[in-house]
Scaffold this motif. Structure first.
Motif, PDB file in Angstrom:
ATOM      1  N   VAL A  18       0.839  -1.205   0.000  1.00  0.00           N
ATOM      2  CA  VAL A  18       0.000   0.000   0.000  1.00  0.00           C
ATOM      3  C   VAL A  18       0.870   1.250   0.000  1.00  0.00           C
ATOM      4  CG1 VAL A  18      -1.611   1.351   1.417  1.00  0.00           C
ATOM      5  CG2 VAL A  18      -2.042  -1.080   1.022  1.00  0.00           C
ATOM      6  N   VAL A  19       1.857   1.300   0.901  1.00  0.00           N
ATOM      7  CA  VAL A  19       2.734   2.471   0.974  1.00  0.00           C
ATOM      8  C   VAL A  19       3.528   2.622  -0.319  1.00  0.00           C
ATOM      9  CG1 VAL A  19       4.748   3.443   2.165  1.00  0.00           C
ATOM     10  CG2 VAL A  19       2.868   2.462   3.489  1.00  0.00           C
ATOM     11  N   PHE A  20       4.013   1.502  -0.859  1.00  0.00           N
ATOM     12  CA  PHE A  20       4.795   1.544  -2.096  1.00  0.00           C
ATOM     13  C   PHE A  20       3.963   2.090  -3.251  1.00  0.00           C
ATOM     14  CE2 PHE A  20       6.122  -0.524  -6.064  1.00  0.00           C
ATOM     15  CZ  PHE A  20       7.412  -0.019  -6.164  1.00  0.00           C
ATOM     16  N   PHE A  21       2.768   1.560  -3.416  1.00  0.00           N
ATOM     17  CA  PHE A  21       1.947   2.004  -4.543  1.00  0.00           C
ATOM     18  C   PHE A  21       1.452   3.442  -4.364  1.00  0.00           C
ATOM     19  CE2 PHE A  21       1.576  -2.570  -5.618  1.00  0.00           C
ATOM     20  CZ  PHE A  21       2.035  -2.461  -6.917  1.00  0.00           C
ATOM     21  N   ILE A  22       1.174   3.838  -3.145  1.00  0.00           N
ATOM     22  CA  ILE A  22       0.786   5.232  -2.921  1.00  0.00           C
ATOM     23  C   ILE A  22       1.939   6.162  -3.271  1.00  0.00           C
ATOM     24  CG2 ILE A  22       0.270   6.938  -1.116  1.00  0.00           C
ATOM     25  CD1 ILE A  22      -1.541   4.816   0.166  1.00  0.00           C
ATOM     26  N   SER A  23       3.151   5.786  -2.858  1.00  0.00           N
ATOM     27  CA  SER A  23       4.295   6.670  -3.112  1.00  0.00           C
ATOM     28  C   SER A  23       4.723   6.672  -4.575  1.00  0.00           C
ATOM     29  CB  SER A  23       5.476   6.291  -2.213  1.00  0.00           C
ATOM     30  OG  SER A  23       5.913   4.989  -2.495  1.00  0.00           O
ATOM     31  N   ALA A  33       6.272   4.118 -13.088  1.00  0.00           N
ATOM     32  CA  ALA A  33       7.305   4.265 -12.061  1.00  0.00           C
ATOM     33  C   ALA A  33       7.537   2.968 -11.305  1.00  0.00           C
ATOM     34  CB  ALA A  33       6.933   5.378 -11.092  1.00  0.00           C
ATOM     35  N   VAL A  34       6.535   2.095 -11.246  1.00  0.00           N
ATOM     36  CA  VAL A  34       6.676   0.811 -10.551  1.00  0.00           C
ATOM     37  C   VAL A  34       7.768  -0.031 -11.208  1.00  0.00           C
ATOM     38  CG1 VAL A  34       5.477  -1.337  -9.953  1.00  0.00           C
ATOM     39  CG2 VAL A  34       4.298   0.856  -9.735  1.00  0.00           C
ATOM     40  N   ALA A  35       7.867   0.032 -12.509  1.00  0.00           N
ATOM     41  CA  ALA A  35       8.871  -0.762 -13.233  1.00  0.00           C
ATOM     42  C   ALA A  35      10.293  -0.337 -12.894  1.00  0.00           C
ATOM     43  CB  ALA A  35       8.642  -0.650 -14.737  1.00  0.00           C
ATOM     44  N   TRP A  36      10.480   0.886 -12.435  1.00  0.00           N
ATOM     45  CA  TRP A  36      11.814   1.362 -12.077  1.00  0.00           C
ATOM     46  C   TRP A  36      12.384   0.619 -10.874  1.00  0.00           C
ATOM     47  CZ3 TRP A  36      10.476   7.260 -12.031  1.00  0.00           C
ATOM     48  CH2 TRP A  36      10.188   7.677 -13.341  1.00  0.00           C
ATOM     49  N   PHE A  37      11.521   0.017 -10.095  1.00  0.00           N
ATOM     50  CA  PHE A  37      11.951  -0.669  -8.873  1.00  0.00           C
ATOM     51  C   PHE A  37      12.235  -2.151  -9.102  1.00  0.00           C
ATOM     52  CE2 PHE A  37       9.848   3.103  -7.411  1.00  0.00           C
ATOM     53  CZ  PHE A  37      10.615   3.498  -6.335  1.00  0.00           C
ATOM     54  N   LEU A  38      12.147  -2.588 -10.334  1.00  0.00           N
ATOM     55  CA  LEU A  38      12.384  -3.997 -10.638  1.00  0.00           C
ATOM     56  C   LEU A  38      13.730  -4.179 -11.320  1.00  0.00           C
ATOM     57  CD1 LEU A  38       8.843  -4.865 -12.032  1.00  0.00           C
ATOM     58  CD2 LEU A  38       9.684  -5.178  -9.708  1.00  0.00           C
ATOM     59  N   GLY A 129      20.239  -2.001  -2.271  1.00  0.00           N
ATOM     60  CA  GLY A 129      19.978  -1.536  -0.903  1.00  0.00           C
ATOM     61  C   GLY A 129      18.502  -1.516  -0.595  1.00  0.00           C
ATOM     62  N   PHE A 130      17.701  -1.123  -1.569  1.00  0.00           N
ATOM     63  CA  PHE A 130      16.245  -1.114  -1.419  1.00  0.00           C
ATOM     64  C   PHE A 130      15.719  -2.519  -1.138  1.00  0.00           C
ATOM     65  CE2 PHE A 130      12.002  -1.237  -3.548  1.00  0.00           C
ATOM     66  CZ  PHE A 130      11.332  -0.359  -2.702  1.00  0.00           C
ATOM     67  N   TYR A 131      16.234  -3.507  -1.879  1.00  0.00           N
ATOM     68  CA  TYR A 131      15.821  -4.895  -1.654  1.00  0.00           C
ATOM     69  C   TYR A 131      16.239  -5.376  -0.267  1.00  0.00           C
ATOM     70  CZ  TYR A 131      14.881  -4.979  -6.674  1.00  0.00           C
ATOM     71  OH  TYR A 131      14.403  -4.715  -7.928  1.00  0.00           O
ATOM     72  N   ALA A 132      17.419  -4.969   0.175  1.00  0.00           N
ATOM     73  CA  ALA A 132      17.878  -5.352   1.514  1.00  0.00           C
ATOM     74  C   ALA A 132      16.958  -4.777   2.590  1.00  0.00           C
ATOM     75  CB  ALA A 132      19.314  -4.895   1.740  1.00  0.00           C
ATOM     76  N   VAL A 133      16.511  -3.544   2.390  1.00  0.00           N
ATOM     77  CA  VAL A 133      15.585  -2.926   3.348  1.00  0.00           C
ATOM     78  C   VAL A 133      14.268  -3.695   3.376  1.00  0.00           C
ATOM     79  CG1 VAL A 133      14.198  -0.849   3.791  1.00  0.00           C
ATOM     80  CG2 VAL A 133      16.621  -0.637   3.232  1.00  0.00           C
ATOM     81  N   ILE A 134      13.784  -4.096   2.224  1.00  0.00           N
ATOM     82  CA  ILE A 134      12.532  -4.863   2.163  1.00  0.00           C
ATOM     83  C   ILE A 134      12.694  -6.202   2.874  1.00  0.00           C
ATOM     84  CG2 ILE A 134      10.922  -6.067   0.630  1.00  0.00           C
ATOM     85  CD1 ILE A 134      11.497  -3.830  -1.436  1.00  0.00           C
TER      86      ILE A 134
END
Length: 159
Positions: A18-23, A33-38, A129-134
């Motif tokens: 929810v937070v990810f998609f809202i942001s 923009a969602v594809a940028w995180f893959l 780093g983003f994946y590590a945080v997740i």
């Protein structure tokens, strides 16, 4: 009140999504923009340090047990081993992310003569780093749940 760790993890997953998609959807770029995180190679690099590392250290079985703490009963020693396994997974996740970030940065530095690739390559550096945080977002409740259960077991032994 007894909480099922699987329910907690599912709740965290829903919260994260929810937070990810809202942001991301709240930007001018929308769903693109969602594809940028893959970035599958970055995720694979992190997981190639995490999973084999746990197996090599002999912590894999105890790590898997962390998903059933509170559902199944474990002795104090088993709970201690589970806590150590999740702690090892946390450290391996950080090491895997650092390895992937440094590898990506070295590749990025090798292509500085191509300025148009700088932005996307730099984004790939940060994704590890983003994946590590997740991953840490999900490991922390596993460890806290096992620690809480161990404290309850120790308290029951004192009575």
């Amino acid at each position: 009140m007894k909480k099922n760790i699987r329910t907690v993890l599912l709740g965290e997953l829903i919260l994260f999504l929810v937070v990810f998609f809202i942001s991301t959807l709240g930007t001018d770029f929308g769903f693109s923009a969602v594809a940028w995180f893959l970035d599958v190679p970055s995720l694979i690099l992190v997981l190639l340090i995490l999973i084999p590392g746990l197996i090599i250290m002999g912590e894999w079985k105890d790590f898997l047990k962390s998903f059933s703490v509170g559902i199944k009963d474990y002795r104090l020693l088993e709970l201690k081993n589970i806590i150590e396994a999740v702690g090892a997974a946390q450290k391996l996740t950080i090491f895997g992310a650092l390895f992937a970030i440094i590898t990506s940065a070295i590749i990025l530095m090798g292509h500085l003569s191509e300025p148009e690739t700088f932005g996307p390559s730099l984004a790939v550096c940060f994704l590890s780093g983003f994946y590590a945080v997740i991953i840490e977002f999900f490991l922390l409740p596993l460890k806290l749940n096992a620690e809480r259960k161990m404290n309850e077991e120790m308290d029951m032994e004192d009575e």
